[in-house]
Design a protein around this motif. Structure first.
Motif, PDB file in Angstrom:
ATOM      1  N   SER A 158      58.212  31.487  39.394  1.00 34.91           N
ATOM      2  CA  SER A 158      57.526  32.755  39.629  1.00 34.91           C
ATOM      3  C   SER A 158      58.216  33.402  40.832  1.00 34.91           C
ATOM      4  CB  SER A 158      56.032  32.537  39.881  1.00 34.91           C
ATOM      5  OG  SER A 158      55.326  33.742  39.652  1.00 34.91           O
ATOM      6  N   TYR A 162      47.880  44.650  40.689  1.00 31.96           N
ATOM      7  CA  TYR A 162      48.686  43.804  39.810  1.00 31.96           C
ATOM      8  C   TYR A 162      47.737  43.097  38.857  1.00 31.96           C
ATOM      9  CZ  TYR A 162      51.844  40.017  38.320  1.00 31.96           C
ATOM     10  OH  TYR A 162      52.600  39.134  37.583  1.00 31.96           O
ATOM     11  N   HIS A 163      48.075  43.176  37.570  1.00 38.99           N
ATOM     12  CA  HIS A 163      47.189  42.564  36.564  1.00 38.99           C
ATOM     13  C   HIS A 163      47.966  41.577  35.703  1.00 38.99           C
ATOM     14  CE1 HIS A 163      44.215  45.480  37.806  1.00 38.99           C
ATOM     15  NE2 HIS A 163      45.086  46.453  37.622  1.00 38.99           N
ATOM     16  N   GLY A 164      49.058  41.019  36.260  1.00 40.11           N
ATOM     17  CA  GLY A 164      49.901  40.131  35.473  1.00 40.11           C
ATOM     18  C   GLY A 164      51.098  40.889  34.928  1.00 40.11           C
ATOM     19  N   ASN A 211      46.807  42.621  45.803  1.00 35.27           N
ATOM     20  CA  ASN A 211      48.209  42.484  45.380  1.00 35.27           C
ATOM     21  C   ASN A 211      49.129  43.546  45.958  1.00 35.27           C
ATOM     22  OD1 ASN A 211      48.492  40.147  43.451  1.00 35.27           O
ATOM     23  ND2 ASN A 211      46.706  41.185  42.602  1.00 35.27           N
ATOM     24  N   GLU A 242      50.871  40.472  49.670  1.00 37.20           N
ATOM     25  CA  GLU A 242      49.991  39.439  49.120  1.00 37.20           C
ATOM     26  C   GLU A 242      48.890  39.161  50.146  1.00 37.20           C
ATOM     27  OE1 GLU A 242      52.213  38.455  45.456  1.00 37.20           O
ATOM     28  OE2 GLU A 242      50.152  38.267  46.147  1.00 37.20           O
ATOM     29  N   SER A 280      51.986  42.877  43.944  1.00 43.75           N
ATOM     30  CA  SER A 280      52.417  41.475  43.933  1.00 43.75           C
ATOM     31  C   SER A 280      53.949  41.397  43.909  1.00 43.75           C
ATOM     32  CB  SER A 280      51.798  40.736  42.738  1.00 43.75           C
ATOM     33  OG  SER A 280      52.080  39.348  42.823  1.00 43.75           O
ATOM     34  N   THR A 321      44.115  39.754  30.973  1.00 47.98           N
ATOM     35  CA  THR A 321      44.135  41.215  31.146  1.00 47.98           C
ATOM     36  C   THR A 321      44.791  41.903  29.958  1.00 47.98           C
ATOM     37  OG1 THR A 321      46.204  40.967  32.374  1.00 47.98           O
ATOM     38  CG2 THR A 321      44.161  41.128  33.666  1.00 47.98           C
ATOM     39  N   TRP A 364      47.943  30.823  45.371  1.00 47.94           N
ATOM     40  CA  TRP A 364      47.621  32.253  45.136  1.00 47.94           C
ATOM     41  C   TRP A 364      46.147  32.437  44.826  1.00 47.94           C
ATOM     42  CZ3 TRP A 364      51.074  34.973  47.363  1.00 47.94           C
ATOM     43  CH2 TRP A 364      52.361  34.441  47.491  1.00 47.94           C
ATOM     44  N   LYS A 385      42.491  31.764  37.914  1.00 50.90           N
ATOM     45  CA  LYS A 385      42.632  31.027  39.170  1.00 50.90           C
ATOM     46  C   LYS A 385      41.484  30.044  39.444  1.00 50.90           C
ATOM     47  CE  LYS A 385      45.422  34.804  40.986  1.00 50.90           C
ATOM     48  NZ  LYS A 385      46.766  34.339  41.321  1.00 50.90           N
ATOM     49  N   GLU A 416      41.410  46.037  40.298  1.00 52.72           N
ATOM     50  CA  GLU A 416      40.934  44.909  41.109  1.00 52.72           C
ATOM     51  C   GLU A 416      39.784  45.430  41.974  1.00 52.72           C
ATOM     52  OE1 GLU A 416      44.122  42.694  43.261  1.00 52.72           O
ATOM     53  OE2 GLU A 416      45.479  44.054  42.205  1.00 52.72           O
ATOM     54  N   SER A 420      46.201  32.114  31.140  1.00 49.21           N
ATOM     55  CA  SER A 420      46.721  32.765  32.355  1.00 49.21           C
ATOM     56  C   SER A 420      46.010  34.096  32.560  1.00 49.21           C
ATOM     57  CB  SER A 420      48.231  33.008  32.222  1.00 49.21           C
ATOM     58  OG  SER A 420      48.472  34.073  31.309  1.00 49.21           O
ATOM     59  N   GLY A 421      46.042  34.573  33.782  1.00 50.07           N
ATOM     60  CA  GLY A 421      45.441  35.868  34.081  1.00 50.07           C
ATOM     61  C   GLY A 421      46.084  36.984  33.281  1.00 50.07           C
ATOM     62  N   THR A 422      47.403  36.864  33.080  1.00 47.69           N
ATOM     63  CA  THR A 422      48.108  37.875  32.282  1.00 47.69           C
ATOM     64  C   THR A 422      47.550  37.939  30.866  1.00 47.69           C
ATOM     65  OG1 THR A 422      50.159  37.664  33.553  1.00 47.69           O
ATOM     66  CG2 THR A 422      50.357  38.498  31.306  1.00 47.69           C
ATOM     67  N   ASP A 425      39.220  43.503  36.942  1.00 50.62           N
ATOM     68  CA  ASP A 425      40.102  42.338  36.977  1.00 50.62           C
ATOM     69  C   ASP A 425      39.715  41.451  38.171  1.00 50.62           C
ATOM     70  OD1 ASP A 425      43.737  41.836  37.117  1.00 50.62           O
ATOM     71  OD2 ASP A 425      42.031  40.456  37.098  1.00 50.62           O
ATOM     72  N   VAL A 451      57.814  35.317  43.440  1.00 49.23           N
ATOM     73  CA  VAL A 451      57.415  35.363  44.859  1.00 49.23           C
ATOM     74  C   VAL A 451      57.728  34.054  45.583  1.00 49.23           C
ATOM     75  CG1 VAL A 451      55.018  34.611  44.520  1.00 49.23           C
ATOM     76  CG2 VAL A 451      55.575  36.202  46.381  1.00 49.23           C
TER      77      VAL A 451
HETATM   78  P1  KE4 Z   1      48.668  35.031  36.100  1.00 49.37           P
HETATM   79  O1  KE4 Z   1      49.250  35.497  34.802  1.00 49.37           O
HETATM   80  O2  KE4 Z   1      49.722  34.942  37.226  1.00 49.37           O
HETATM   81  O3  KE4 Z   1      47.849  33.745  35.962  1.00 49.37           O
HETATM   82  O4  KE4 Z   1      47.592  36.097  36.603  1.00 49.37           O
HETATM   83  C1  KE4 Z   1      47.973  37.447  36.680  1.00 49.37           C
HETATM   84  C2  KE4 Z   1      47.046  38.192  37.620  1.00 49.37           C
HETATM   85  C3  KE4 Z   1      46.100  39.043  37.085  1.00 49.37           C
HETATM   86  N1  KE4 Z   1      45.249  39.728  37.889  1.00 49.37           N
HETATM   87  C4  KE4 Z   1      45.297  39.595  39.235  1.00 49.37           C
HETATM   88  C5  KE4 Z   1      44.341  40.381  40.077  1.00 49.37           C
HETATM   89  C6  KE4 Z   1      46.243  38.733  39.831  1.00 49.37           C
HETATM   90  O5  KE4 Z   1      46.295  38.619  41.182  1.00 49.37           O
HETATM   91  C7  KE4 Z   1      47.132  38.005  39.020  1.00 49.37           C
HETATM   92  C8  KE4 Z   1      48.184  37.076  39.590  1.00 49.37           C
HETATM   93  N2  KE4 Z   1      48.245  36.982  41.020  1.00 49.37           N
HETATM   94  C9  KE4 Z   1      49.550  36.674  41.579  1.00 49.37           C
HETATM   95  C10 KE4 Z   1      49.394  36.601  43.098  1.00 49.37           C
HETATM   96  N3  KE4 Z   1      49.075  37.849  43.685  1.00 49.37           N
HETATM   97  C11 KE4 Z   1      50.133  35.445  40.999  1.00 49.37           C
HETATM   98  C12 KE4 Z   1      51.215  34.807  41.825  1.00 49.37           C
HETATM   99  C13 KE4 Z   1      52.538  34.808  41.133  1.00 49.37           C
HETATM  100  O6  KE4 Z   1      52.837  35.804  40.413  1.00 49.37           O
HETATM  101  O7  KE4 Z   1      53.295  33.831  41.318  1.00 49.37           O
END
Ligand code: KE4
Length: 437
Positions: free
Chosen positions: A27, A148-150, A215, A404, A161, A125, A65, A271, A210, A120-122, A243, A29
């Motif tokens: 990733s 940032y939403h992924g 982010n 961040e 992010s 969303t 994170w 998370k 958010e 995953s968060g991505t 989100d 970052v």
């Molecule tokens: P993931 O796909 O990384 O699990 O989640 C995406 C996501 C969605 N929504 C919000 C508000 C988020 O903060 C994130 C992911 N956060 C970042 C850190 N700010 C992940 C860290 C990284 O990309 O390595």
């Protein structure tokens, strides 16, 4: 500044990583591109500490994170994972564990009547946006600059992010036709939202945001922002997607939206609900969620979605978070940290400000308030990079990007906070001695 910390083995491992992993990371970052210095190679974590491949002990404010609100390797979580591992990790069929974690989440967040777990968060969303487009039969979405939403295609314009960290405003590979369907407004700017809705009448499927931006660094919603946004989306027939991948179960045992007195049409989580294993989710009113396959035509699927190993980690985590007084303890330490950082800025005369809410905080090297992405981008990222390296030299791992948040966990102690404030004061003194770039 040249680091005095011995990291010979980490350096050797990273050299091998760079040959086979893009940038030596999985990733962006983690590559420390915006803060310089050698990326860390972590061997293990325990409570509030990480240990790198050379045995250096680091006080951790990245906390994966935000996922590790309990700290690393919490016994209750590790025991649950270990136990489940002997009973199988993934079956591709429903288990009662999914029902158990879903029940815990929906009991804590009334706006979620039905939920779908993803990995995953991505995914969460991306699926929520597809669902909103499917339900409303509209194509545009509205997000906020710096949020940032992924990494799904629709989210990669003016995103925070890692994109903010690397200065990527528009991501190659996203078809122009799709990119044009994503509208951006400045965070906290309701007149811009109203204007976009009038320019795209009846064409915006959803607004996604958010509830506390974390982010672009931490940027707080102004009073009434979320409630006004809820009214605007309802009035325009668009869905509101909140989100909560970072904020879900971070501010309290539930969603941040509840503290703002609003109810999203769709909420995304991640998370913390996985306790460090790949768990995320999207959910909302049943009449919306029932459009998702197999009940409806909006398709979304996932091989490892809701797998029992990850469910056990999530269940064990939420059980710990539900214990009385847990959040009070975390917030007390976070408030002491924030107060101390602000005092250190004042004492050293370094231009900066700390944006914080609950256990989220960002020290911006900015003289003026930071209320949106434009403000955040005006921060002195070179000074932040120096601060990051000075703190790391003192054994404290802050976010390797100005854009961040720092995350305080239940494992951090009052002594950790005192040590962090002292280290910040010394780091800021070193920085104050240098001209602002
Ligand atoms: P993931 O796909 O990384 O699990 O989640 C995406 C996501 C969605 N929504 C919000 C508000 C988020 O903060 C994130 C992911 N956060 C970042 C850190 N700010 C992940 C860290 C990284 O990309 O390595």
């Amino acid at each position: 500044m040249k680091s005095k910390v011995q990291r010979r083995r980490s350096r050797e491992i990273f050299a091998r990583a760079e040959k086979i992993l893009v940038g030596g990371v999985n990733s962006p970052v983690r590559a420390f591109r915006s803060v310089g210095g050698e990326p860390l190679i972590i061997e293990r974590g325990s409570r509030q500490f990480l240990y790198d491949a050379d045995g250096n002990k680091l006080l951790d404010y990245v906390c994966s994170w935000g996922a590790m609100l309990l700290g690393h390797a919490h016994p209750a979580v590790s025991e649950a994972i270990a136990e489940q591992a002997w009973d199988g990790t993934s079956f591709g069929a429903t288990t009662e564990l999914e029902v158990e974690l879903a029940t815990m989440i929906t009991a804590a967040i009334p706006g979620i009547e039905k939920i779908r777990f993803v990995s995953s968060g991505t995914e969460a969303t991306m699926s929520a946006v597809r669902l909103a487009r499917g339900v409303t039969k509209r194509d545009f979405i509205l997000k906020f600059e710096g949020c940032y939403h992924g990494h799904a295609d629709s989210f990669l314009s003016q995103a925070g992010s890692g994109l903010a960290t690397l200065g990527i405003a528009e991501c190659p590979g996203v078809p122009q036709a799709l990119a044009e369907l994503t509208l951006n407004a400045p965070y906290n700017d309701l007149s811009a939202v109203e204007r976009l809705f009038s320019e795209h009448k009846d064409k915006i499927a959803a607004v996604i945001l958010e509830p506390i931006a974390a982010n672009m660094g931490v940027v707080l919603p102004e009073a009434g922002f979320l409630a006004e946004l809820r009214e605007i989306t309802t009035r325009n027939g668009a869905l509101l997607i909140v989100d909560e991948v970072i904020t879900g179960f971070r501010m309290h045992y539930g969603a941040a939206q509840q503290l703002a007195g609003i109810e999203a049409d769709l909420t995304t989580l991640g998370k913390i609900i996985g306790g460090g294993l790949p768990v995320a989710a999207y959910g909302g009113r049943a009449d919306i969620m029932n459009h998702v396959a197999p009940l409806g035509p909006v398709y979304q699927a996932g091989t490892l979605a809701g797998n029992p190993l990850a469910m056990r980690a999530g269940i064990a985590t939420l059980k710990q978070l539900a214990r009385p007084g847990l959040y009070i303890g975390i917030h007390e330490k976070a408030e002491t940290l924030v107060r101390g950082l602000r005092e250190a800025l004042a004492e050293t005369g370094v231009a900066g400000r700390v944006n914080a809410r609950g256990s989220l905080a960002t020290l911006f090297f900015a003289a003026d308030p930071v209320n949106n992405y434009t403000d955040a981008k005006g921060a002195d990222t070179k000074r932040y990079a120096r601060f990051f390296r000075e703190m790391l030299e003192r054994g404290i791992f802050m976010a390797p990007s100005q854009f961040e948040a720092a995350f305080v966990s239940a494992a951090h102690t009052a002594e950790d906070v005192t040590r962090t404030v002292d280290a910040a004061r010394d780091s800021l003194k070193a920085i104050a001695a240098e001209p602002s770039v």
